[in-house]
Design a protein around this motif. Sequence first.
Motif, PDB file in Angstrom:
ATOM      1  N   MET A   1       0.853  -1.177   0.000  1.00  0.00           N
ATOM      2  CA  MET A   1       0.000   0.000   0.000  1.00  0.00           C
ATOM      3  C   MET A   1       0.893   1.233   0.000  1.00  0.00           C
ATOM      4  O   MET A   1       1.802   1.354   0.808  1.00  0.00           O
ATOM      5  CB  MET A   1      -0.896  -0.021   1.237  1.00  0.00           C
ATOM      6  CG  MET A   1      -1.812   1.173   1.351  1.00  0.00           C
ATOM      7  SD  MET A   1      -2.955   1.095   2.747  1.00  0.00           S
ATOM      8  CE  MET A   1      -1.883   1.472   4.109  1.00  0.00           C
ATOM      9  N   LYS A   2       0.615   2.154  -0.896  1.00  0.00           N
ATOM     10  CA  LYS A   2       1.313   3.435  -0.970  1.00  0.00           C
ATOM     11  C   LYS A   2       0.473   4.471  -0.227  1.00  0.00           C
ATOM     12  O   LYS A   2      -0.744   4.549  -0.435  1.00  0.00           O
ATOM     13  CB  LYS A   2       1.490   3.846  -2.423  1.00  0.00           C
ATOM     14  CG  LYS A   2       2.103   5.211  -2.607  1.00  0.00           C
ATOM     15  CD  LYS A   2       2.126   5.615  -4.069  1.00  0.00           C
ATOM     16  CE  LYS A   2       2.598   7.044  -4.193  1.00  0.00           C
ATOM     17  NZ  LYS A   2       2.467   7.548  -5.555  1.00  0.00           N
ATOM     18  N   ILE A   3       1.099   5.274   0.623  1.00  0.00           N
ATOM     19  CA  ILE A   3       0.381   6.307   1.373  1.00  0.00           C
ATOM     20  C   ILE A   3       0.802   7.665   0.843  1.00  0.00           C
ATOM     21  O   ILE A   3       1.986   7.939   0.689  1.00  0.00           O
ATOM     22  CB  ILE A   3       0.657   6.173   2.879  1.00  0.00           C
ATOM     23  CG1 ILE A   3       0.171   4.802   3.367  1.00  0.00           C
ATOM     24  CG2 ILE A   3      -0.027   7.307   3.639  1.00  0.00           C
ATOM     25  CD1 ILE A   3       0.523   4.487   4.797  1.00  0.00           C
ATOM     26  N   ARG A   4      -0.205   8.508   0.587  1.00  0.00           N
ATOM     27  CA  ARG A   4       0.031   9.832  -0.012  1.00  0.00           C
ATOM     28  C   ARG A   4      -1.084  10.776   0.399  1.00  0.00           C
ATOM     29  O   ARG A   4      -2.140  10.335   0.866  1.00  0.00           O
ATOM     30  CB  ARG A   4       0.074   9.699  -1.527  1.00  0.00           C
ATOM     31  CG  ARG A   4      -1.218   9.093  -2.072  1.00  0.00           C
ATOM     32  CD  ARG A   4      -1.354   9.217  -3.556  1.00  0.00           C
ATOM     33  NE  ARG A   4      -2.500   8.515  -4.088  1.00  0.00           N
ATOM     34  CZ  ARG A   4      -3.765   8.909  -3.995  1.00  0.00           C
ATOM     35  NH1 ARG A   4      -4.079  10.021  -3.368  1.00  0.00           N
ATOM     36  NH2 ARG A   4      -4.740   8.205  -4.544  1.00  0.00           N
ATOM     37  N   PRO A   5      -0.876  12.084   0.211  1.00  0.00           N
ATOM     38  CA  PRO A   5      -1.988  13.024   0.421  1.00  0.00           C
ATOM     39  C   PRO A   5      -3.096  12.742  -0.595  1.00  0.00           C
ATOM     40  O   PRO A   5      -2.829  12.335  -1.729  1.00  0.00           O
ATOM     41  CB  PRO A   5      -1.361  14.394   0.166  1.00  0.00           C
ATOM     42  CG  PRO A   5       0.098  14.194   0.385  1.00  0.00           C
ATOM     43  CD  PRO A   5       0.380  12.781  -0.076  1.00  0.00           C
ATOM     44  N   MET A   6      -4.326  12.968  -0.194  1.00  0.00           N
ATOM     45  CA  MET A   6      -5.442  12.709  -1.097  1.00  0.00           C
ATOM     46  C   MET A   6      -5.407  13.646  -2.298  1.00  0.00           C
ATOM     47  O   MET A   6      -4.844  14.738  -2.235  1.00  0.00           O
ATOM     48  CB  MET A   6      -6.781  12.818  -0.370  1.00  0.00           C
ATOM     49  CG  MET A   6      -7.205  14.220  -0.013  1.00  0.00           C
ATOM     50  SD  MET A   6      -8.920  14.312   0.576  1.00  0.00           S
ATOM     51  CE  MET A   6      -9.823  14.153  -0.962  1.00  0.00           C
ATOM     52  N   LEU A   7      -6.009  13.197  -3.370  1.00  0.00           N
ATOM     53  CA  LEU A   7      -6.157  13.961  -4.610  1.00  0.00           C
ATOM     54  C   LEU A   7      -7.630  14.254  -4.840  1.00  0.00           C
ATOM     55  O   LEU A   7      -8.501  13.599  -4.258  1.00  0.00           O
ATOM     56  CB  LEU A   7      -5.599  13.155  -5.784  1.00  0.00           C
ATOM     57  CG  LEU A   7      -4.154  12.678  -5.664  1.00  0.00           C
ATOM     58  CD1 LEU A   7      -3.817  11.720  -6.796  1.00  0.00           C
ATOM     59  CD2 LEU A   7      -3.207  13.872  -5.645  1.00  0.00           C
ATOM     60  N   ASP A   8      -7.919  15.210  -5.711  1.00  0.00           N
ATOM     61  CA  ASP A   8      -9.310  15.540  -6.024  1.00  0.00           C
ATOM     62  C   ASP A   8     -10.103  14.297  -6.429  1.00  0.00           C
ATOM     63  O   ASP A   8     -11.252  14.129  -6.029  1.00  0.00           O
ATOM     64  CB  ASP A   8      -9.392  16.569  -7.156  1.00  0.00           C
ATOM     65  CG  ASP A   8      -8.934  17.952  -6.724  1.00  0.00           C
ATOM     66  OD1 ASP A   8      -8.881  18.219  -5.504  1.00  0.00           O
ATOM     67  OD2 ASP A   8      -8.619  18.763  -7.617  1.00  0.00           O
ATOM     68  N   GLY A   9      -9.487  13.422  -7.202  1.00  0.00           N
ATOM     69  CA  GLY A   9     -10.176  12.230  -7.692  1.00  0.00           C
ATOM     70  C   GLY A   9     -10.470  11.185  -6.624  1.00  0.00           C
ATOM     71  O   GLY A   9     -11.169  10.210  -6.893  1.00  0.00           O
ATOM     72  N   ASP A  10      -9.948  11.383  -5.415  1.00  0.00           N
ATOM     73  CA  ASP A  10     -10.158  10.425  -4.320  1.00  0.00           C
ATOM     74  C   ASP A  10     -11.411  10.708  -3.495  1.00  0.00           C
ATOM     75  O   ASP A  10     -11.805   9.884  -2.673  1.00  0.00           O
ATOM     76  CB  ASP A  10      -8.971  10.450  -3.345  1.00  0.00           C
ATOM     77  CG  ASP A  10      -7.667  10.027  -3.970  1.00  0.00           C
ATOM     78  OD1 ASP A  10      -7.678   9.129  -4.839  1.00  0.00           O
ATOM     79  OD2 ASP A  10      -6.621  10.591  -3.578  1.00  0.00           O
ATOM     80  N   ILE A  11     -12.014  11.872  -3.667  1.00  0.00           N
ATOM     81  CA  ILE A  11     -13.073  12.315  -2.756  1.00  0.00           C
ATOM     82  C   ILE A  11     -14.188  11.288  -2.621  1.00  0.00           C
ATOM     83  O   ILE A  11     -14.533  10.872  -1.509  1.00  0.00           O
ATOM     84  CB  ILE A  11     -13.629  13.691  -3.182  1.00  0.00           C
ATOM     85  CG1 ILE A  11     -12.543  14.758  -2.998  1.00  0.00           C
ATOM     86  CG2 ILE A  11     -14.889  14.050  -2.393  1.00  0.00           C
ATOM     87  CD1 ILE A  11     -12.881  16.114  -3.592  1.00  0.00           C
ATOM     88  N   GLU A  12     -14.779  10.858  -3.717  1.00  0.00           N
ATOM     89  CA  GLU A  12     -15.921   9.940  -3.631  1.00  0.00           C
ATOM     90  C   GLU A  12     -15.506   8.586  -3.069  1.00  0.00           C
ATOM     91  O   GLU A  12     -16.266   7.969  -2.314  1.00  0.00           O
ATOM     92  CB  GLU A  12     -16.615   9.796  -4.975  1.00  0.00           C
ATOM     93  CG  GLU A  12     -17.276  11.083  -5.460  1.00  0.00           C
ATOM     94  CD  GLU A  12     -18.205  11.720  -4.426  1.00  0.00           C
ATOM     95  OE1 GLU A  12     -18.961  10.987  -3.747  1.00  0.00           O
ATOM     96  OE2 GLU A  12     -18.188  12.957  -4.296  1.00  0.00           O
ATOM     97  N   ALA A  13     -14.302   8.113  -3.398  1.00  0.00           N
ATOM     98  CA  ALA A  13     -13.829   6.837  -2.859  1.00  0.00           C
ATOM     99  C   ALA A  13     -13.631   6.928  -1.348  1.00  0.00           C
ATOM    100  O   ALA A  13     -13.944   5.975  -0.618  1.00  0.00           O
ATOM    101  CB  ALA A  13     -12.527   6.427  -3.546  1.00  0.00           C
ATOM    102  N   ILE A  14     -13.141   8.059  -0.859  1.00  0.00           N
ATOM    103  CA  ILE A  14     -12.948   8.234   0.582  1.00  0.00           C
ATOM    104  C   ILE A  14     -14.291   8.307   1.295  1.00  0.00           C
ATOM    105  O   ILE A  14     -14.489   7.653   2.325  1.00  0.00           O
ATOM    106  CB  ILE A  14     -12.095   9.486   0.873  1.00  0.00           C
ATOM    107  CG1 ILE A  14     -10.671   9.276   0.368  1.00  0.00           C
ATOM    108  CG2 ILE A  14     -12.098   9.805   2.368  1.00  0.00           C
ATOM    109  CD1 ILE A  14      -9.828  10.544   0.382  1.00  0.00           C
ATOM    110  N   VAL A  15     -15.218   9.080   0.765  1.00  0.00           N
ATOM    111  CA  VAL A  15     -16.545   9.172   1.385  1.00  0.00           C
ATOM    112  C   VAL A  15     -17.200   7.793   1.423  1.00  0.00           C
ATOM    113  O   VAL A  15     -17.796   7.401   2.429  1.00  0.00           O
ATOM    114  CB  VAL A  15     -17.431  10.210   0.661  1.00  0.00           C
ATOM    115  CG1 VAL A  15     -18.872  10.138   1.152  1.00  0.00           C
ATOM    116  CG2 VAL A  15     -16.863  11.617   0.853  1.00  0.00           C
TER     117      VAL A  15
END
Length: 136
Positions: A1-15
């Motif tokens: 698993m790679k850990i990074r700051p979230m990107l705009d495209g991650d919003i719906e996946a995170i929610v």
Amino acid sequence: MKIRPMLDGDIEAIVALWTRCGLTRPWNDPHNDLRFARGKTNSEVLVGEAEGRVLASVMVGHDGHRGALYYLAVEPGEQRHGLGRAIVGAADDWLRKRGVWKVNILIRDGNAGVRSFYEKLGYEVNEAFSMGRWLQ
């Protein structure tokens, strides 16, 4: 698993991840919480991804005195494989790089499994309790 700051495209996946993990509440709009926290000098949302999938996330920040973790989530089918430990470690590193020496967490009553997880990482119950009030 790679850990990074979230990107705009991650919003719906995170929610969606937060929802699957039971972290969302009707009085907290997760989209608003993400917008408010990410990419500031004192806060960030970190994402753990593998093969293009968001598997873990944590909101990390500090108030200039203490650090805090919120919305720690690991994909339910991937729990108990070290991903939670890894993303908490990344959040701890984020705080250390900013000179923060202590981190606090809030755990909802009745969430004994999460309490046990954090105790295994060295967290202790503080002689304090949380109070709050809405400003809006």
